[in-house]
Enzyme design. Sequence first.
Site, mmCIF file in Angstrom:
data_model
loop_
_atom_site.group_PDB
_atom_site.id
_atom_site.type_symbol
_atom_site.label_atom_id
_atom_site.label_comp_id
_atom_site.label_asym_id
_atom_site.label_seq_id
_atom_site.Cartn_x
_atom_site.Cartn_y
_atom_site.Cartn_z
ATOM 1 N N HIS A 82 -12.225 -6.731 7.954
ATOM 2 C CA HIS A 82 -11.062 -5.658 7.523
ATOM 3 C C HIS A 82 -11.907 -4.694 7.024
ATOM 4 O O HIS A 82 -12.772 -5.008 5.980
ATOM 5 C CB HIS A 82 -9.975 -6.360 6.825
ATOM 6 C CG HIS A 82 -8.949 -5.175 6.402
ATOM 7 N ND1 HIS A 82 -7.889 -5.013 7.293
ATOM 8 C CD2 HIS A 82 -8.843 -4.582 5.403
ATOM 9 C CE1 HIS A 82 -7.196 -4.046 6.859
ATOM 10 N NE2 HIS A 82 -7.791 -3.902 5.788
ATOM 11 N N ASP A 161 4.591 -7.118 2.427
ATOM 12 C CA ASP A 161 3.749 -5.957 2.247
ATOM 13 C C ASP A 161 4.091 -4.908 2.812
ATOM 14 O O ASP A 161 3.958 -3.570 2.625
ATOM 15 C CB ASP A 161 2.238 -6.564 2.415
ATOM 16 C CG ASP A 161 1.350 -5.236 2.556
ATOM 17 O OD1 ASP A 161 1.037 -4.752 1.424
ATOM 18 O OD2 ASP A 161 0.960 -4.913 3.700
ATOM 19 N N ARG A 168 4.684 2.278 -1.842
ATOM 20 C CA ARG A 168 3.692 2.801 -2.488
ATOM 21 C C ARG A 168 3.143 4.032 -2.136
ATOM 22 O O ARG A 168 2.870 4.900 -3.007
ATOM 23 C CB ARG A 168 2.709 1.617 -2.613
ATOM 24 C CG ARG A 168 3.113 0.600 -3.468
ATOM 25 C CD ARG A 168 2.037 -0.561 -3.066
ATOM 26 N NE ARG A 168 0.539 -0.322 -3.313
ATOM 27 C CZ ARG A 168 -0.278 -0.587 -2.623
ATOM 28 N NH1 ARG A 168 -0.091 -1.700 -1.835
ATOM 29 N NH2 ARG A 168 -1.658 -0.256 -2.866
ATOM 30 N N SER A 183 -2.516 -6.408 -1.251
ATOM 31 C CA SER A 183 -1.803 -6.021 0.111
ATOM 32 C C SER A 183 -2.746 -6.541 1.304
ATOM 33 O O SER A 183 -2.371 -6.990 2.269
ATOM 34 C CB SER A 183 -1.736 -4.545 0.016
ATOM 35 O OG SER A 183 -1.416 -3.776 1.327
ATOM 36 N N LYS A 187 -2.080 -9.881 4.430
ATOM 37 C CA LYS A 187 -1.946 -9.833 5.643
ATOM 38 C C LYS A 187 -3.105 -10.578 6.276
ATOM 39 O O LYS A 187 -2.865 -11.336 7.240
ATOM 40 C CB LYS A 187 -2.207 -8.400 6.149
ATOM 41 C CG LYS A 187 -1.092 -7.436 5.819
ATOM 42 C CD LYS A 187 -1.284 -6.160 6.322
ATOM 43 C CE LYS A 187 -2.236 -5.430 5.345
ATOM 44 N NZ LYS A 187 -1.648 -4.117 4.740
#
Length: 435
Positions: A82, A161, A168, A183, A187
């Site tokens: 990620h 999220d 946000r 966050s 995930k």
Amino acid sequence: MRMYDLIMKKRNGGVLSDEEIRFMVKGFTAGEIPDYQMSAMMMAVYFQGMNEDETLSLTMEMAKSGDMLDLSDIKGIKTDKHSTGGVGDKTSLALAPMVASLGVPVAKMSGRGLGHTGGTIDKLESFKGFSTEISEEQFKENVNRIGIAIMGQTADLAPADKKLYALRDVTATVDNMSLIASSIMSKKLAAGADAIVLDVKTGSGAFMKKEEDSFALAREMVRIGTGAGRSTMAIVSDMDQPLGFAVGNALEVREAIDTLNGRGPKDFEELCLTLGSYMTLAAGKASSVEEARQMLVSCIADGRAVNKLAEFVEAQGGDKDMVYHPERLPKAPIIEEIQSPCDGYVQRIVCDEIGICSLILGGGRETKESSIDLSVGLVLHKKVGDAVRKGESLATIHANDREKLEAAKSRFLAAYTINDMPVTKKPLIKGIVNK
Ligand code: URA
């Protein structure tokens, strides 16, 4: 328990308990806690922060707010990677087939672009017919059969999220370390991979502009992942200028294909080799980072990596011939050079501005509903530290509309600082964080 009291507690610098965080996440996901109260809470967290226990608790509650994918049917140690997001960040497109060609199972969840940053799903859709809307069964079958699958975030994966991030995004509460860490990690934990490799960006094109904040974010996410029983490591990499040369969906796909053919930009190749080495090591396919790196170099040289990309594209409905003939990828009707206004050295590039140029050209989304043009974008020819002559091309711009081209061009020129002071180039990889 009342949300009002929790907001007051956080506003006054208190520490929320596990139970209070559970109440808040459950209530918000179920629609019982309204957006305005959650917005107030996010702003209180923004100013007061969260300690390590609160951040971990928020992450776990958000991860458990929907389905937790069970990937145990897939053989081997499943890896995921990620990036915290940046400009020209096409890493997954090259990295995933590279490591998959070595037998590392890649089970990856990706997103679309929003704002100045691009998204892997949009880029992959440059291949005619390609889809990330595959079922969970298909996803697992593809990883088992060819070693790689990428799907979009389903509505049932970490829905807390999804809702919170949207809030946000419009309440100026994105760039807080605990909120970003929870966050992303919620995930990643829900998506089920055994090993998680994180690429935390730092600089003007990243959420975290300062290096020390990026390292703190990396440490926080590694702590959360490790604490949840997943092998987790992070690298912190430069996003003070775009990664590689291409910015824009199909242009980035082309650059990723070039990289898999051994002809990619050096910085981008280096990032893929570094992240790929740690993924290969985590999957138990190599006994050292050096050995893993050598294996990755070989799979590029002998064509296994590019063939794996073609196999992956075909398995998800795409036209694999485009991998071997990238000239068939979407092409913009107007292609022009942006010339340097003076002689000198490139001192600085305001990185997020280059992402905004691509957005102006139509390559990115202003809102989640915007449609995008996959063909447009920019290919840089000069990066920080490069010498340039007046009239020489700084970048090639790919556009579908002259007005947008002019707007992007003036913004692009304003993002470049060129003067006669030579510049020392900064390293791409700032450091490695593991437990
Ligand atoms: N990416 C995410 O998924 N969440 C954040 O908060 C920031 C970047």
